[in-house]
Design a protein around this motif. Structure first.
Motif, PDB file in Angstrom:
ATOM      1  N   ARG A  15       0.833  -1.206   0.000  1.00 49.14           N
ATOM      2  CA  ARG A  15       0.000   0.000   0.000  1.00 49.14           C
ATOM      3  C   ARG A  15       0.865   1.252   0.000  1.00 49.14           C
ATOM      4  NH1 ARG A  15      -4.371   2.993   1.036  1.00 49.14           N
ATOM      5  NH2 ARG A  15      -4.545   4.302   2.887  1.00 49.14           N
ATOM      6  N   THR A  16       0.432   2.243  -0.755  1.00 48.83           N
ATOM      7  CA  THR A  16       1.070   3.555  -0.741  1.00 48.83           C
ATOM      8  C   THR A  16       0.094   4.567  -0.157  1.00 48.83           C
ATOM      9  OG1 THR A  16       2.452   3.083  -2.671  1.00 48.83           O
ATOM     10  CG2 THR A  16       2.052   5.394  -2.155  1.00 48.83           C
ATOM     11  N   VAL A  17       0.529   5.305   0.827  1.00 45.26           N
ATOM     12  CA  VAL A  17      -0.283   6.343   1.468  1.00 45.26           C
ATOM     13  C   VAL A  17       0.227   7.698   0.998  1.00 45.26           C
ATOM     14  CG1 VAL A  17      -0.953   7.390   3.663  1.00 45.26           C
ATOM     15  CG2 VAL A  17      -0.763   4.900   3.470  1.00 45.26           C
ATOM     16  N   VAL A  18      -0.671   8.514   0.492  1.00 48.54           N
ATOM     17  CA  VAL A  18      -0.282   9.813  -0.065  1.00 48.54           C
ATOM     18  C   VAL A  18      -0.665  10.917   0.909  1.00 48.54           C
ATOM     19  CG1 VAL A  18      -0.499  11.410  -1.994  1.00 48.54           C
ATOM     20  CG2 VAL A  18      -0.560   8.934  -2.402  1.00 48.54           C
ATOM     21  N   LEU A  19       0.355  11.649   1.365  1.00 43.46           N
ATOM     22  CA  LEU A  19       0.172  12.784   2.269  1.00 43.46           C
ATOM     23  C   LEU A  19       0.363  14.077   1.492  1.00 43.46           C
ATOM     24  CD1 LEU A  19       2.479  11.553   5.202  1.00 43.46           C
ATOM     25  CD2 LEU A  19       0.068  10.970   4.811  1.00 43.46           C
ATOM     26  N   GLY A  20      -0.534  15.031   1.691  1.00 40.16           N
ATOM     27  CA  GLY A  20      -0.401  16.328   1.045  1.00 40.16           C
ATOM     28  C   GLY A  20      -0.133  17.415   2.063  1.00 40.16           C
ATOM     29  N   GLY A  21       0.930  18.197   1.844  1.00 39.36           N
ATOM     30  CA  GLY A  21       1.267  19.296   2.749  1.00 39.36           C
ATOM     31  C   GLY A  21       0.508  20.551   2.361  1.00 39.36           C
ATOM     32  N   ALA A  22      -0.646  20.787   2.987  1.00 39.71           N
ATOM     33  CA  ALA A  22      -1.566  21.844   2.560  1.00 39.71           C
ATOM     34  C   ALA A  22      -1.312  23.188   3.216  1.00 39.71           C
ATOM     35  CB  ALA A  22      -3.009  21.414   2.828  1.00 39.71           C
ATOM     36  N   MET A 243       3.558  16.597  -2.063  1.00 43.73           N
ATOM     37  CA  MET A 243       2.890  15.333  -1.759  1.00 43.73           C
ATOM     38  C   MET A 243       3.968  14.288  -1.494  1.00 43.73           C
ATOM     39  SD  MET A 243       0.267  15.661  -4.967  1.00 43.73           S
ATOM     40  CE  MET A 243      -0.528  14.068  -4.784  1.00 43.73           C
ATOM     41  N   ALA A 244       3.743  13.453  -0.503  1.00 36.26           N
ATOM     42  CA  ALA A 244       4.666  12.357  -0.202  1.00 36.26           C
ATOM     43  C   ALA A 244       3.933  11.045  -0.386  1.00 36.26           C
ATOM     44  CB  ALA A 244       5.202  12.466   1.217  1.00 36.26           C
ATOM     45  N   GLU A 245       4.443  10.221  -1.292  1.00 35.15           N
ATOM     46  CA  GLU A 245       3.890   8.893  -1.527  1.00 35.15           C
ATOM     47  C   GLU A 245       4.673   7.918  -0.644  1.00 35.15           C
ATOM     48  OE1 GLU A 245       3.046   9.958  -6.237  1.00 35.15           O
ATOM     49  OE2 GLU A 245       4.565   8.478  -5.682  1.00 35.15           O
ATOM     50  N   GLY A 250       8.908   2.582   4.943  1.00 39.63           N
ATOM     51  CA  GLY A 250       9.397   3.913   5.309  1.00 39.63           C
ATOM     52  C   GLY A 250       9.867   4.731   4.127  1.00 39.63           C
ATOM     53  N   SER A 251      10.174   4.106   3.015  1.00 39.24           N
ATOM     54  CA  SER A 251      10.626   4.867   1.849  1.00 39.24           C
ATOM     55  C   SER A 251       9.474   5.703   1.308  1.00 39.24           C
ATOM     56  CB  SER A 251      11.149   3.927   0.768  1.00 39.24           C
ATOM     57  OG  SER A 251      10.109   3.116   0.264  1.00 39.24           O
ATOM     58  N   PHE A 252       9.793   6.786   0.622  1.00 40.65           N
ATOM     59  CA  PHE A 252       8.745   7.637   0.070  1.00 40.65           C
ATOM     60  C   PHE A 252       9.278   8.454  -1.103  1.00 40.65           C
ATOM     61  CE2 PHE A 252      10.728  10.063   3.497  1.00 40.65           C
ATOM     62  CZ  PHE A 252      10.913  11.334   2.954  1.00 40.65           C
ATOM     63  N   THR A 253       8.339   8.975  -1.871  1.00 42.10           N
ATOM     64  CA  THR A 253       8.650   9.818  -3.016  1.00 42.10           C
ATOM     65  C   THR A 253       7.980  11.171  -2.822  1.00 42.10           C
ATOM     66  OG1 THR A 253       8.755   7.898  -4.481  1.00 42.10           O
ATOM     67  CG2 THR A 253       8.482  10.058  -5.524  1.00 42.10           C
ATOM     68  N   ILE A 254       8.750  12.230  -2.999  1.00 40.22           N
ATOM     69  CA  ILE A 254       8.199  13.585  -2.943  1.00 40.22           C
ATOM     70  C   ILE A 254       7.821  14.013  -4.356  1.00 40.22           C
ATOM     71  CG2 ILE A 254       8.716  16.026  -2.491  1.00 40.22           C
ATOM     72  CD1 ILE A 254       8.316  14.517   0.054  1.00 40.22           C
ATOM     73  N   THR A 255       6.601  14.556  -4.494  1.00 40.59           N
ATOM     74  CA  THR A 255       6.147  15.052  -5.783  1.00 40.59           C
ATOM     75  C   THR A 255       5.199  16.225  -5.546  1.00 40.59           C
ATOM     76  OG1 THR A 255       5.147  14.372  -7.891  1.00 40.59           O
ATOM     77  CG2 THR A 255       4.216  13.398  -5.878  1.00 40.59           C
ATOM     78  N   LYS A 256       4.468  16.626  -6.567  1.00 43.32           N
ATOM     79  CA  LYS A 256       3.526  17.744  -6.461  1.00 43.32           C
ATOM     80  C   LYS A 256       2.415  17.528  -7.481  1.00 43.32           C
ATOM     81  CE  LYS A 256       5.794  20.909  -9.722  1.00 43.32           C
ATOM     82  NZ  LYS A 256       4.628  21.068 -10.620  1.00 43.32           N
ATOM     83  N   PRO A 257       1.308  18.291  -7.385  1.00 47.35           N
ATOM     84  CA  PRO A 257       0.223  18.127  -8.355  1.00 47.35           C
ATOM     85  C   PRO A 257       0.675  18.421  -9.782  1.00 47.35           C
ATOM     86  CG  PRO A 257      -0.572  19.302  -6.424  1.00 47.35           C
ATOM     87  CD  PRO A 257       0.924  19.196  -6.285  1.00 47.35           C
ATOM     88  N   ALA A 258       0.277  17.565 -10.706  1.00 43.98           N
ATOM     89  CA  ALA A 258       0.628  17.762 -12.108  1.00 43.98           C
ATOM     90  C   ALA A 258       0.072  19.083 -12.615  1.00 43.98           C
ATOM     91  CB  ALA A 258       0.075  16.602 -12.941  1.00 43.98           C
ATOM     92  N   GLY A 259       0.884  19.791 -13.374  1.00 51.07           N
ATOM     93  CA  GLY A 259       0.450  21.048 -13.962  1.00 51.07           C
ATOM     94  C   GLY A 259       0.600  22.257 -13.068  1.00 51.07           C
ATOM     95  N   SER A 260       0.962  22.060 -11.802  1.00 52.23           N
ATOM     96  CA  SER A 260       1.148  23.198 -10.898  1.00 52.23           C
ATOM     97  C   SER A 260       2.530  23.804 -11.099  1.00 52.23           C
ATOM     98  CB  SER A 260       0.972  22.750  -9.445  1.00 52.23           C
ATOM     99  OG  SER A 260       1.963  21.792  -9.096  1.00 52.23           O
ATOM    100  N   GLY A 261       2.720  25.003 -10.588  1.00 58.91           N
ATOM    101  CA  GLY A 261       4.016  25.649 -10.681  1.00 58.91           C
ATOM    102  C   GLY A 261       5.035  24.987  -9.772  1.00 58.91           C
TER     103      GLY A 261
END
Length: 619
Positions: A15-22, A243-245, A250-261
């Motif tokens: 399972r991958t849990v996606v956290l968004g830093g709002a 966003m952190a996937e 414990g490993s994770f990937t940092i990303t952001k919403p597609a199309g955002s600056g």
């Protein structure tokens, strides 16, 4: 490897849990949550709202109105999107509860009712120590820096709680969790403990989860915000929020919403990693002592960076608590001066204003000023001896004054207007006289964790919760990093630091924290050799008072993060008190990293053709 055991059998390891830093702070963009929700990918939204001084502000707000004491605008931001949050099954964790989490939770319940949304809301308390000051004093707890007793009448005193109460609230079915003071990274670690069942001995995973929280807690600072290479960052108007996937190991990937600056690459993530962490080998949190020295970053796609390698050790036997006390009043005057020799006129004005202020105080039989701080903005006065400005035709004179008496400050600042008839080209900008504001001092303490019993309420009803007692230990000893042996520099040339490194700076109370990362592993040995603690101390020598007792060579600690080819520097007492107690225009040292980029280094000329070498911007 600590904490690398098997996962509980009920946990889906795939399972991958996606956290968004709002939200990165109270006052962050109201557009962030909607941007993250639009992806329809987030399992959790995290809203960070508190800084040390915020707690004192919220305490005063609650004293005036018992229904307040929380970060109202953050709670409103959450309330605005409750319908979408509920429809998507997203869960929310925030520390916007401030000093009154129950009131914040009640406000959200009212918003949910008004919107016709059925949603379960939890609140967490137990961090407030204001009613236990006497107990702390009797226990002999002392200030971490100077050994003084716990202050008798603080404006507020709160401890940093950990992630376990958040996990417990989620376990009980909460869809929104509102906490008071907790470590910022706990907003992410709590959901990960809930999702993956990490125990108190899963130390590496806890460290990785805390690192995910650290990279999310400041909003767009991981996605190109305040980047050294800011010209490479598109779309400031719609900067992507992180966003952190996260995965069960414990490993994770940092990303952001597609199309955002913005952008997500090794630079942006590395800069946030070194942000305000002090010793990266012993970053103390309530749930784990983190060792991030061997963390590695790898770009695994456009705007995607994989983060692995965090190590964890047992947490300390204490929680950190911070108290705020009133220490007089201050006012800051900002005066525009234009025309020829503007810098010289501003410097003369600053000197004359302080002299006149002292004359007025003597006339009124009042004590002298406690402190004053003078800066000429636009003339590089904050650079001290490294300023390149010899003249300027428009500057701002910043005059900050500190006195025990509000009335004394008010009497002095009224003299501002009179200088409009003295100094050529002076204007106050039509802003009126500055008002005296309180000077708040921060005091930090280590409080035994057994004194705390956090409580959890779900839908205004208490639920059973007992804080787990983990195995604790003393922090690993991280040796102060000294300069490495000199590197050969054939055909040497002198260049500014920015050509081979990038930086990020912030504060830790009265201390400044500057992280410096080599642009390529090839550059790291030379960086280690030439950028010593003493070199950094000498570069910022003008930021300490001339009567500072500590020898300059002992004012800076240097730490290594070889995993990301970086160095971290802690400049002790370099912020004039730091936070709201400082009189400086940059009380948190946000510009220190930028100023260090001009420090000259000697490199081989051949590096000018290295793919990672970045020519200095034109002056």
């Amino acid at each position: 490897m600590p904490g690398s055991g098997d996962l509980p059998p009920e946990v889906n390891a795939d399972r991958t849990v996606v956290l968004g830093g709002a939200s990165g702070a109270w006052g962050d963009s109201s557009l962030a949550a909607a941007q993250l929700l639009a992806t329809e990918r987030c399992d959790y939204l995290l809203f960070e709202a508190l800084a040390e001084i915020t707690m004192a502000i919220l305490t005063r707000a609650r004293a005036k109105d018992p229904s307040l004491g929380y970060a109202t605008d953050v709670i409103r931001m959450i309330g605005r999107d409750l319908a979408t949050i509920s429809a998507q099954g997203v869960r929310v964790v925030t520390n916007a509860g401030g000093v009154h989490p129950r009131a914040a939770a009640a406000a959200l319940r009212s918003m949910a009712k008004e919107a016709g949304v059925a949603i379960r809301i939890a609140s967490i308390e137990g961090d407030d120590l204001l009613d236990r000051v006497g107990e702390l004093r009797e226990a002999g707890i002392t200030e971490l820096r100077d050994g003084s007793p716990v202050v008798e009448d603080p404006l507020s005193i709160h401890a940093y709680l950990g992630a376990r109460p958040i996990a417990a609230a989620l376990d009980a079915g909460a869809q929104v969790v509102v906490t008071g003071r907790c470590v910022d990274s706990a907003l992410a670690l709590g959901p990960l403990i809930h999702e993956f069942g990490w125990g108190t001995d899963d130390l590496d995973r806890l460290s990785q989860g805390s690192l995910a929280g650290h990279l999310l807690e400041c909003g767009p600072q991981s996605t190109g915000g305040i980047s050294t290479d800011w010209r490479d960052v598109p779309g400031w108007d719609d900067l992507g929020y992180p966003m952190a996937e996260c995965r069960a190991d414990g490993s994770f990937t940092i990303t952001k919403p597609a199309g955002s600056g913005g952008i997500v690459d090794e630079r942006t993530v590395a800069e946030q990693l070194v942000y305000e962490i002090g010793d990266p080998g012993a970053y103390l949190l309530p749930d784990v002592t983190c060792d991030w020295r061997e963390v590695t970053l790898e770009a695994v796609g456009q705007d995607r960076v994989e983060v692995v390698g965090a190590r964890g050790w047992p947490p300390p036997p204490t929680y950190k608590a911070c108290a705020q006390t009133l220490d007089g009043f201050k006012a800051t005057c900002m005066l525009f001066i234009g025309g020829r020799e503007a810098r010289d006129k501003a410097e003369r004005l600053c000197d004359a204003f302080v002299r006149r202020a002292e004359r007025i105080l003597r006339r009124e039989n009042l004590p002298p000023l406690r402190r004053h701080d003078l800066e000429v903005l636009g003339a590089e006065s904050t650079y001290g001896p490294h300023s390149r400005t010899t003249s300027s035709r428009e500057v701002v004179a910043k005059i900050a004054l500190h006195h025990d008496s509000r009335q004394a400050i008010a009497a002095v600042v009224r003299e501002i207007g009179s200088f409009g008839m003295v100094v050529p080209g002076l204007s106050g900008g039509g802003t009126g006289l500055p008002k005296p504001t309180p000077v708040i001092r921060l005091h930090s303490f280590a409080v035994p964790r057994e004194l705390f019993a956090p409580t959890v309420q779900l839908d205004a009803e208490a639920i059973p919760y007992a804080e787990p007692i983990p195995e604790t230990g003393q922090a690993p000893v991280t040796e102060r990093s000294e300069a490495s042996p000199g590197c050969e520099t054939p055909d040497p040339i002198v260049v500014p630091l920015v050509t081979i490194a990038h930086t990020r700076s912030g504060d830790k109370g009265p201390d400044s924290n500057i992280g410096v990362r080599a642009r390529h592993r090839d550059f790291f040995p030379l960086l280690e050799s030439q950028l010593s603690a003493d070199v950094v101390a000498q570069w910022f020598a003008h930021r300490w008072p001339t009567d500072h007792e500590t020898p300059i060579e002992d004012r800076v600690d240097r730490y290594r993060l070889p995993g990301i080819h970086a160095l971290n520097f802690v400049l002790h007492d370099a912020l004039g008190g730091g936070g709201i107690s400082s009189l400086r225009f940059d009380p948190q040292g946000k510009a220190y990293g930028q100023q260090l980029l001009d420090l000259p280094l000697t490199i081989p000329r051949a590096w000018e053709s290295h793919p990672a070498f970045r020519p200095a911007d034109p002056e």
